[in-house]
Design a protein around this motif. Structure first.
Motif, PDB file in Angstrom:
ATOM      1  N   GLU A 143       0.866  -1.187   0.044  1.00 38.25           N
ATOM      2  CA  GLU A 143      -0.088  -0.055  -0.039  1.00 38.25           C
ATOM      3  C   GLU A 143       0.889   1.145   0.100  1.00 38.25           C
ATOM      4  N   GLY A 195       1.233   5.981   3.049  1.00 35.16           N
ATOM      5  CA  GLY A 195       0.237   5.032   2.448  1.00 35.16           C
ATOM      6  C   GLY A 195      -0.666   5.515   1.411  1.00 35.16           C
ATOM      7  N   ARG A 196      -1.240   4.817   0.549  1.00 36.40           N
ATOM      8  CA  ARG A 196      -2.339   5.418  -0.217  1.00 36.40           C
ATOM      9  C   ARG A 196      -3.521   5.930   0.509  1.00 36.40           C
TER      10      ARG A 196
END
Length: 315
Positions: free
Chosen positions: A5, A32-33
């Motif tokens: 991620e 992270g996304r």
């Protein structure tokens, strides 16, 4: 968080300028996304040097940077179309209108969203025909942000995004950043407004002289700092009339006239004990203020501690 991620990965990153000045000294972090990550630090801490490496503007001296799984410098063609960058100053042609500036920029962006949509996102829809030279400083910052959003980026770099904005403009920008995050955009933010970082960031890192001095969620970073309880001592009472400070779990205290300030890592215990003492003594604690440490206090505390370490090193 699963490493799959991560859309930004930084490992042992170093950047040394000519003459041997080491601006970034082996830092590492992941973003992270759909996360807002704030990079904080005093002037000269290494923020800009780090962000330039993430944007692919220069190669690192050593270490590793990955954005969306690619090296942003050597694989720029794979990264740049998927990122948006808002610099501290845009440097727009002053004679162009807002709409003309945005259309010119859109011509350099793959799959650009409609200009009117980008301007509306930042509250400049009504300024489309206004020349750039007639915009206020805050409106120019809004235009900077609109251009960064033209490509509907997966990763957005915001360098001091609300400098020059009034309170309403700052809050509007915060809401837009939150909306972008909620739709999956990853945002890396640098800011001198610590309230901004505290309100927006899911996680943050505080840089000092090229190293990460503290990192985590805003709550985690502030939890490491003592909370504060302050009140005015009742007439005829002194610090010695309180229960012993070690029993209150007070780690530091200071008096300013009749006003007493207590610092503690055990806020609930200390506050309860102080209020119980006041109740039993039958006194009112005027000006009572009980609060956890703020990000600003944590930031200033880290800076002071680092300065003291530097003084001891050079002494």
């Amino acid at each position: 968080m699963d490493t799959k991620e991560h859309v930004i990965e930084v490992t042992d990153l170093r950047r040394v300028y000519g003459g041997g000045f080491e601006a970034v000294r082996g830092i590492g972090f992941q973003v992270g996304r759909g996360e807002v990550f704030a990079l904080l630090g005093t002037n000269g801490a290494g923020k800009t040097s780090t962000v330039e490496l993430l944007e692919g503007l220069a190669p690192p001296t050593s270490g590793r940077v990955r954005v969306l799984g690619h090296d942003p410098h050597t694989e720029r063609a794979a990264v740049r179309p998927r990122t948006g960058v808002m610099l501290q100053e845009g440097g727009f042609p002053s004679e162009l209108t807002v709409a003309e500036t945005a259309r010119m920029w859109a011509g350099c962006v793959s799959g650009a969203r409609p200009v009117a949509e980008a301007l509306a996102l930042v509250g400049l829809g009504g300024k489309a025909r206004v020349r750039v030279k007639q915009l206020s400083g805050g409106e120019r910052r809004r235009l900077d942000l609109a251009l960064a959003l033209l490509g509907d980026p997966e990763v957005l770099f915001l360098d001091e995004p609300t400098t020059g904005l009034d309170a309403e403009g700052r809050r509007d920008t915060w809401e837009l950043v939150r909306a972008l995050r909620d739709t999956g955009t990853t945002v890396l933010l640098t800011t001198h407004y610590l309230e901004e970082a505290e309100c927006l960031a899911d996680r943050l890192a505080i840089l000092h002289e090229g190293r990460i001095a503290a990192a985590g969620t805003p709550a985690e970073v502030t939890a490491a700092r003592p909370a504060r309880i302050s009140f005015e001592l009742p007439e005829g009472y002194f610090v010695a009339d309180l229960p012993p400070l070690d029993q209150l779990r007070v780690c530091a205290h200071e008096a300013d006239g009749r006003v007493l300030r207590l610092r503690t890592h055990h806020l609930q215990h200390t506050a309860t004990a102080v209020l119980t003492w006041a109740d039993r003594a039958g006194v009112e604690l005027r000006g009572l203020d009980v609060r956890s440490a703020s990000l600003e206090e944590a930031f200033l505390g880290i800076a002071r501690e680092a300065a003291r370490r530097d003084e001891r090193t050079t002494a």
